[in-house]
Each structure stands twice: as structure tokens, then as C-alpha cells.
Design an enzyme around this catalytic site. Sequence first.
Site, PDB file in Angstrom:
ATOM      1  N   GLU A  42       9.732  -7.397  -7.524  1.00  0.00           N
ATOM      2  CA  GLU A  42       9.177  -6.730  -6.350  1.00  0.00           C
ATOM      3  C   GLU A  42       9.454  -7.561  -5.098  1.00  0.00           C
ATOM      4  OE1 GLU A  42       5.959  -3.733  -7.524  1.00  0.00           O
ATOM      5  OE2 GLU A  42       4.967  -5.581  -6.963  1.00  0.00           O
ATOM      6  N   GLY A  53       5.502  -1.343   0.047  1.00  0.00           N
ATOM      7  CA  GLY A  53       4.728  -0.544   1.002  1.00  0.00           C
ATOM      8  C   GLY A  53       5.407  -0.350   2.344  1.00  0.00           C
ATOM      9  N   HIS A  90       0.741 -10.322  -8.281  1.00  0.00           N
ATOM     10  CA  HIS A  90       1.207  -9.367  -7.274  1.00  0.00           C
ATOM     11  C   HIS A  90       1.238 -10.054  -5.909  1.00  0.00           C
ATOM     12  CE1 HIS A  90       1.516  -5.877  -4.697  1.00  0.00           C
ATOM     13  NE2 HIS A  90       1.888  -5.195  -5.761  1.00  0.00           N
ATOM     14  N   ASN A 129       0.351   1.652  -9.941  1.00  0.00           N
ATOM     15  CA  ASN A 129      -0.581   0.661  -9.394  1.00  0.00           C
ATOM     16  C   ASN A 129      -1.335   1.311  -8.238  1.00  0.00           C
ATOM     17  OD1 ASN A 129      -1.894  -1.532  -8.326  1.00  0.00           O
ATOM     18  ND2 ASN A 129      -0.042  -2.535  -7.533  1.00  0.00           N
ATOM     19  N   TRP A 130      -2.555   1.737  -8.515  1.00  0.00           N
ATOM     20  CA  TRP A 130      -3.317   2.472  -7.494  1.00  0.00           C
ATOM     21  C   TRP A 130      -3.943   1.543  -6.455  1.00  0.00           C
ATOM     22  CZ3 TRP A 130      -6.240   6.327 -11.267  1.00  0.00           C
ATOM     23  CH2 TRP A 130      -5.300   7.210 -11.803  1.00  0.00           C
ATOM     24  N   LYS A 131      -3.819   0.254  -6.666  1.00  0.00           N
ATOM     25  CA  LYS A 131      -4.348  -0.738  -5.713  1.00  0.00           C
ATOM     26  C   LYS A 131      -5.809  -0.417  -5.383  1.00  0.00           C
ATOM     27  CE  LYS A 131       0.329  -1.373  -4.050  1.00  0.00           C
ATOM     28  NZ  LYS A 131       1.223  -1.918  -3.057  1.00  0.00           N
ATOM     29  N   SER A 156       8.493   0.381  -2.768  1.00  0.00           N
ATOM     30  CA  SER A 156       8.837   1.649  -2.116  1.00  0.00           C
ATOM     31  C   SER A 156       9.601   2.611  -3.026  1.00  0.00           C
ATOM     32  CB  SER A 156       9.605   1.405  -0.812  1.00  0.00           C
ATOM     33  OG  SER A 156       8.794   0.696   0.100  1.00  0.00           O
ATOM     34  N   GLY A 213       3.476   1.883  -6.270  1.00  0.00           N
ATOM     35  CA  GLY A 213       2.212   1.763  -5.544  1.00  0.00           C
ATOM     36  C   GLY A 213       1.923   3.035  -4.768  1.00  0.00           C
ATOM     37  N   GLU A 245       0.543  -9.086  -3.041  1.00  0.00           N
ATOM     38  CA  GLU A 245      -0.625  -8.865  -2.166  1.00  0.00           C
ATOM     39  C   GLU A 245      -1.723  -9.875  -2.491  1.00  0.00           C
ATOM     40  OE1 GLU A 245      -1.072  -4.692  -2.976  1.00  0.00           O
ATOM     41  OE2 GLU A 245       0.663  -4.237  -1.714  1.00  0.00           O
TER      42      GLU A 245
HETATM   43  P1  PGA Z   1       4.771   0.343  -3.133  1.00  0.00           P
HETATM   44  O1  PGA Z   1       4.017  -0.804  -3.933  1.00  0.00           O
HETATM   45  O2  PGA Z   1       5.293   1.307  -4.143  1.00  0.00           O
HETATM   46  O3  PGA Z   1       3.740   0.922  -2.227  1.00  0.00           O
HETATM   47  O4  PGA Z   1       5.887  -0.309  -2.373  1.00  0.00           O
HETATM   48  C1  PGA Z   1       4.554  -1.323  -5.108  1.00  0.00           C
HETATM   49  C2  PGA Z   1       3.626  -2.382  -5.625  1.00  0.00           C
HETATM   50  O5  PGA Z   1       2.931  -2.997  -4.822  1.00  0.00           O
HETATM   51  O6  PGA Z   1       3.549  -2.621  -6.821  1.00  0.00           O
END
Ligand code: PGA
Length: 259
Positions: free
Chosen positions: A166, A172, A94, A7-9, A212, A233, A96
Site C-alpha cells: 500500500e 485515499g 496500516h 477495510n471499512w476503517k 485507491s 478502503g 494510517e
Molecule cells: P483506499 O484505502 O482504498 O481508500 O485508498 C486503502 C487502505 O487504506 O487499505
Amino acid sequence: MKTVVANWKMNVGVRESVALARASLLTLRGRKMIPDLVICPPFVALSEVRKVVARSSATLGAQNVFWEASGPYTGETSARMLQESGVTHVIIGHCERRIHLHETDEMVNKKILHALGEQLTPILCVGESKASRDAGEARAIVEAQLSSALRGARLHTQGRLFVAYEPVWAIGTGESAGVGEVIEMHRFIRSVLEHVFPDAHTGQFSILYGGSVDGENAYSFLREADVDGVLVGTASVKINQFKEIIASAAEVLEAQRPT
Ligand code: PGA
């Protein structure tokens, strides 16, 4: 099988996405066993990344979808439009988006129904906050998210559903969940899915862990039978980290290979 979702966001532009897609695919080279790799670039890079991915076993995912097929929805994208762009998977719910865009359980549900109806594979994200975990409510939160997201959903015999566990506090932050916590929650999620879709067979579900995941800890999650893969991510845009994650998945698959 094991799946690695990248997931490159909103971390890479179009040119960087193309370079990162090429580099990510190189990490699969020369290995006897490779995981299923789903690359989720930002929307604007989908068509360019599609060209890179087309020559490989990897597939393309989107980071979001709208719930209507077409119409006056400025800025939104339907499942069919994503399919036209070569997308097979879509991340839905997600945290976020739940946090920054106030995406509700009801919106998540409409997106799931729309994606499944158009034969896109949803990657449904669920997970509790730190406060909920500390209060011993993690399971209740996850169960509530699953049941509202999947209300009215039907899975065709060929259909697939990914659920990514998650925990919000692990995303993150550099603080991943413990392997024991993940196994316990994955078993619980599987039991909920079996209850929601009594006619489905287990191969239709994939339960991933995200939060993470990095080159150092990926193996400890991936080697577990209850963990069908990881949603990555931060470490998915750091190619050296990503390489380690792919290597971990390959190592696990090698070890599982019948001799
Ligand atoms: P992260 O994000 O690996 O930076 O914790 C995971 C995600 O948001 O899917």
C-alpha cells in the site's frame, strides 16, 4: 484464488456495518466463482457483523490488534479476544496507524508475532511515501518494513501471511499505483518472503495491492498473476463500487477456471 479485503476503517457505525455486510454479501450471489472476501468492520461492529458473515463464505477481519494476551492495557484488544469474536484475519501496520498513532516498526513486529502465535492471519501493510518513491527508495523502504515486521516470525505449516503493498501516496487519494509498479513490487515482496521463510510454500503467502482500488481499476490489478487480491478502503463502503470490484474478481476467476 483472489482475495478482496474490505477495510471499512472508522467510516461506519454498528447499524451501517450490518447493512453494509449484508449488501456486500449480496454481491457474491449468483456467481459461479467468487473471491475470498474478508470484511474488516470497526471493532464495535465485529459481533453484529459476525452474525451476518456466519451464513456465508466470507470471513471476518479486525483493523488492529495489541501484542499482549491480557493485562492492564486500556483500550487494547488481544488476538485471543479477536478470535473469540470470530475474527480470522487482522490488519497490522496500516499507514494510517503508523502516521496518526505513531505505530513503529517495533510495535508492528510485536503485533505480527502475537497474531501468528495465536493463529490469526496477519494482513501486514507496507509501502513507501511519495518522497521515498521519487528518491528511488521504494524497494529499500518496503524491504526494511518487511524485515523489521517479520523479525523472529515463524510460519506454521498451516499458517498464512498476507502482505498488502500500500504505497502511502495512493491511499485515499484517488491516485492508484500503476499496474507495472505494483507487479514489480509484488515480485520483490515475494522474493523477500521466500528469503525470510525458506521452508514455507508459496500458497502460504498472499500479496495484495491497496491504494485507491475502485470499481474501474480493480480488474487491471486482479487479472495479474502477481496480484493475489486487493485491500479496499474508500470503495468498500460504497456498495456500487464494491459490487464492481467483486464482479472484476469473479470475472478473473472465471477466466482462469480450467475448462
Ligand atoms: P483506499 O484505502 O482504498 O481508500 O485508498 C486503502 C487502505 O487504506 O487499505
